[in-house]
Design an enzyme around this catalytic site. Structure first.
Site, mmCIF file in Angstrom:
data_model
loop_
_atom_site.group_PDB
_atom_site.id
_atom_site.type_symbol
_atom_site.label_atom_id
_atom_site.label_comp_id
_atom_site.label_asym_id
_atom_site.label_seq_id
_atom_site.Cartn_x
_atom_site.Cartn_y
_atom_site.Cartn_z
ATOM 1 N N GLU A 12 8.260 9.626 -4.639
ATOM 2 C CA GLU A 12 8.435 10.322 -3.370
ATOM 3 C C GLU A 12 9.032 9.441 -2.284
ATOM 4 O OE1 GLU A 12 5.585 9.621 -4.983
ATOM 5 O OE2 GLU A 12 4.021 8.944 -3.613
ATOM 6 N N ASP A 46 -1.681 -0.841 -11.535
ATOM 7 C CA ASP A 46 -0.920 -0.243 -12.640
ATOM 8 C C ASP A 46 -1.804 0.012 -13.869
ATOM 9 O OD1 ASP A 46 1.446 -0.092 -11.262
ATOM 10 O OD2 ASP A 46 2.325 -1.903 -12.151
ATOM 11 N N TYR A 73 -4.785 12.427 -9.794
ATOM 12 C CA TYR A 73 -4.034 13.674 -9.693
ATOM 13 C C TYR A 73 -4.926 14.881 -9.973
ATOM 14 C CZ TYR A 73 0.161 10.720 -10.092
ATOM 15 O OH TYR A 73 1.125 9.778 -9.893
ATOM 16 N N GLU A 113 -2.497 11.612 -4.332
ATOM 17 C CA GLU A 113 -2.082 12.408 -5.496
ATOM 18 C C GLU A 113 -2.871 13.697 -5.687
ATOM 19 O OE1 GLU A 113 0.644 12.022 -6.785
ATOM 20 O OE2 GLU A 113 1.155 9.946 -6.288
ATOM 21 N N HIS A 167 4.508 15.397 -1.220
ATOM 22 C CA HIS A 167 4.193 14.044 -0.749
ATOM 23 C C HIS A 167 4.749 13.784 0.660
ATOM 24 C CE1 HIS A 167 2.113 11.912 -3.890
ATOM 25 N NE2 HIS A 167 3.016 12.176 -4.815
ATOM 26 N N HIS A 204 6.296 18.813 -6.306
ATOM 27 C CA HIS A 204 5.300 17.741 -6.163
ATOM 28 C C HIS A 204 5.785 16.672 -5.179
ATOM 29 C CE1 HIS A 204 2.101 15.002 -7.669
ATOM 30 N NE2 HIS A 204 2.990 14.077 -7.357
ATOM 31 N N GLU A 205 6.997 16.187 -5.398
ATOM 32 C CA GLU A 205 7.507 15.102 -4.538
ATOM 33 C C GLU A 205 7.669 15.593 -3.098
ATOM 34 O OE1 GLU A 205 7.118 12.446 -6.008
ATOM 35 O OE2 GLU A 205 7.155 13.218 -8.054
HETATM 36 ZN ZN ZN Z 1 2.699 12.104 -6.854
#
Ligand code: ZN
Ligand code: NAG
Ligand code: NAG
Ligand code: NAG
Ligand code: NAG
Length: 613
Positions: free
Chosen positions: A268, A372, A380, A315, A296, A292-293
């Protein structure tokens, strides 16, 4: 105040308010070379040093008003990088003092935020390409900075590239200038405050095509028309987001379709979302990633997590808004159907991590943990389910939707923690709808949702209308699989299924015992999954075949994992191939031979998945 276990910067003492980047893109040496000037303000008294995050950068000098300052590096750590200590000499800043620090530096080949592509790795095969990916904590390998989402800043940039390449950034383009015969300077400005992980740069043979009043899609010319066609709905998504929340604040919303090694579905980056070319399904069936993006733009980019322990605020909220947008445009049944797919992804990831794994808590503790390593569908989908549950508890959208708007208005421009989010939820509900809503909120198992590992304490009930046919067909295949008889099936079984229904059908199959080889052959004969183009379907089909140890699929898997590098697809497929009886060495060999194709973040994760332990 500000706490972030993933930064070494003295974020409680100084804060960056603006930065200016001046970089030259050197494809020959694969480095970005130039300066960054950080505008800092002191947050306390008696400050005589600035500590910045770096990772695999070469710092040449640090200066303040033309005067050189002393600096030194701390110890190098695995994922957090190396602290850069800047000695302010005999200055002792007091609260509110502003200083500018200019740092001359260059990136190195080990800078994890940057992927340098050879011409052969692009669609056009003629020009090199580079793109960055800073989330979660890779911005420190692009520039020395306070690499924490608790710090929000504006930025400007001048990027020099050789012709005919073009630079794009997560900002508004404000001009171009010729530099001699061969080079061009692209100028950018991001006037809305953002966290460091949203700084982004891409350079390549890029062309744009307008797809809406505030949107241009950018990509290599060879795929420009396809991309413009696929993402035609972009403006509708933005307008729906504005109806649900607040006016879109970022000016432009452009899309950049990246080369195949882009490791995520989308990123995003403000004003310029980055997306994977695996969305180009030729049927507009995977554009929910764009919704979705766009979501954001409010959740994450405007209202930002204070650190990576509260990543679900980015998320989970974004999934929730994405599904609201899809619900408004395609009906509630469709958006509930998406939620069913999401629940299944959550189950799978929690199984993979282990249901007692503390990293599967919605609000994990990340001291000494690489963000990460913690990446999964938990923030999410558990986050989405949490908000969905709260919406129900407070009486439905009628009460929750006004609150969503208020949430964005309250926190726009800020970085927040889960506690701050929760306090505002309580105060909004009580103030606007009375103490009865407070009592309702008190019934929620907050600790279970936020701090316990594993699946959520409550299972939401989603509308099953669209899932019904998928479930029934999967059930029939499962019993046929036990009997070994497949005559009853034909192409017409799925002729009226949407791509998503086919996905859910395959997801259900994955929940049953692995198919026998005759079942796989029969299914492929009637439904032709081995030759399907849609990446989400291809992914599920290959999973089914690998779980069944069906070796004829191996070459298809190798093809898929070497023609695109999206982690959502390549990590599970490498893992499953590695876990088959005869595919383990093929998995390792394929990865080792194609390592340079992958983005550094993806390569590091696949390596952990199949080469370590
Ligand atoms: Zn996302
Ligand atoms: C699919 O839809 C078409 C058109 O609505 C219909 O004629 C056909 O019978 C449907 N096929 C199945 C298997 O339901
Ligand atoms: C693995 O390969 C061997 C030798 O080619 C073969 O006999 C065996 O059936 C294979 N295993 C599976 C699970 O297919
Ligand atoms: C993957 O490795 C194989 C074998 O070295 C090679 O032929 C192929 O071109 C590589 N694929 C990519 C996308 O780099
Ligand atoms: C990959 O396969 C090897 C066997 O070759 C196995 O020991 C290892 O555990 C597998 N890795 C994972 C992450 O499953």
């Amino acid at each position: 105040m500000a706490y972030d276990p993933s930064t070494s910067s003295n974020v409680k003492e100084v804060q960056t308010t603006h930065l200016e980047l001046n970089l030259k893109v050197d494809f020959e040496h694969k480095i970005l070379d130039g300066t960054v000037t950080l505008s800092l303000v002191a947050l306390a008294d008696n400050i005589n040093k600035v500590i910045l995050d770096t990772r695999n950068l070469e710092v040449k000098s640090v200066s303040q008003d033309g005067k050189e300052l002393k600096f030194n590096f701390g110890d190098k750590t695995d994922c957090f990088g190396t602290s850069l200590f800047i000695d302010l000499g005999d200055q002792h800043l007091t609260t509110g003092t502003k200083i500018d620090l200019k740092i001359a530096y260059n990136t190195t080949k080990q800078s994890t935020a940057v992927q340098w592509l050879e011409p052969s790795q692009t669609v056009g095969k003629k020009y090199p390409y580079l793109f960055t990916q800073c989330q979660a904590i890779h911005a420190r390998s692009l520039l020395p900075c306070q690499d924490s989402p608790c710090i929000k800043l504006t930025y400007s940039a001048n990027i020099q590239v050789s012709r005919p390449l073009r630079a794009l950034m997560s900002a508004i383009g404000i001009g171009e200038e010729d530099i001699g015969e061969d080079s061009k300077l692209y100028k950018f400005e991001q006037k809305v405050k953002i966290p460091s992980y949203l700084i982004a740069l891409a350079v390549g043979n890029l062309k744009g095509k307008e797809i809406g009043p505030r949107s241009t899609v950018w990509t290599e010319p060879e795929v420009l028309e396809d991309a413009a066609w696929e993402f035609e709905a972009t403006e509708k998504f933005i307008a729906t987001g504005e109806q649900l929340l607040t006016p879109y604040e970022w000016g432009k919303y452009d899309l950049l379709v990246l080369p195949a090694s882009f490791p995520y579905g989308g990123m995003e980056n403000p004003c310029l979302t980055f997306v994977t070319p695996t969305l180009l399904a030729k049927d507009r069936s995977l554009v929910d990633v764009v919704a979705h993006e766009i979501s954001h733009s409010w959740m994450g980019n405007l209202v930002t997590t204070a650190n990576w322990e509260h990543f679900w605020l980015n998320e989970g909220w974004t999934m929730f808004i994405e599904r609201k947008i899809m619900g408004r445009l395609h009906g509630e049944k469709q958006s509930e159907f998406d939620a069913i797919i999401g629940w299944r992804a959550l189950e799978e990831d929690i199984k993979l991590f282990g249901e007692d794994n503390p990293l599967t808590a919605l609000q994990p503790v990340l001291k000494d943990v690489d963000p990460d390593d913690c990446f999964s569908s938990v923030p999410y989908e558990k986050g989405f389910n949490f908000l969905y549950h709260i919406q129900k508890v407070v009486g439905g959208p009628e009460f929750f939707e006004p609150y969503m708007k208020a949430h964005v208005k309250e926190f726009a421009g800020k970085s927040i923690t889960t506690d701050e989010w929760k306090n505002f939820l309580y105060s909004f509900m009580e103030k606007n709808f009375g103490s009865e809503k407070k009592d309702a909120l008190d019934t929620i198992d907050w600790k279970g949702w936020l701090n316990s590992p594993g699946m959520p304490p409550v299972k939401n009930e989603f509308d099953q209308t669209l899932a019904k046919a998928c479930n029934e067909l999967a059930k029939r295949w499962n019993s046929a699989n036990s009997k070994g008889q497949f005559e009853e099936f034909s192409t017409s079984d799925i002729e009226n299924f949407t791509s998503e229904q086919k996905i859910v059908f395959l997801e259900r199959i994955l929940e049953y015992q692995p198919l026998s080889h005759p079942a796989i052959i029969a299914m492929d004969k009637v439904y032709k999954f081995s030759t399907v183009h849609n990446s989400e379907l291809r992914f599920r089909w290959q999973k089914i075949c690998l779980l069944a140890e069906y070796e004829p699929i191996f070459p298809h898997v190798v093809k898929f994992v070497t023609e695109q590098g999206r982690m959502k697809f390549v990590r599970p497929l490498y893992r499953l191939l590695n876990n088959t009886k005869n595919g383990s060495s093929l998995a390792k060999k394929t990865f080792i031979e194609n390592r340079s194709f992958y983005h550094p973040i993806a390569a590091a994760m696949i390596e952990k998945d199949i080469l370590k332990e």
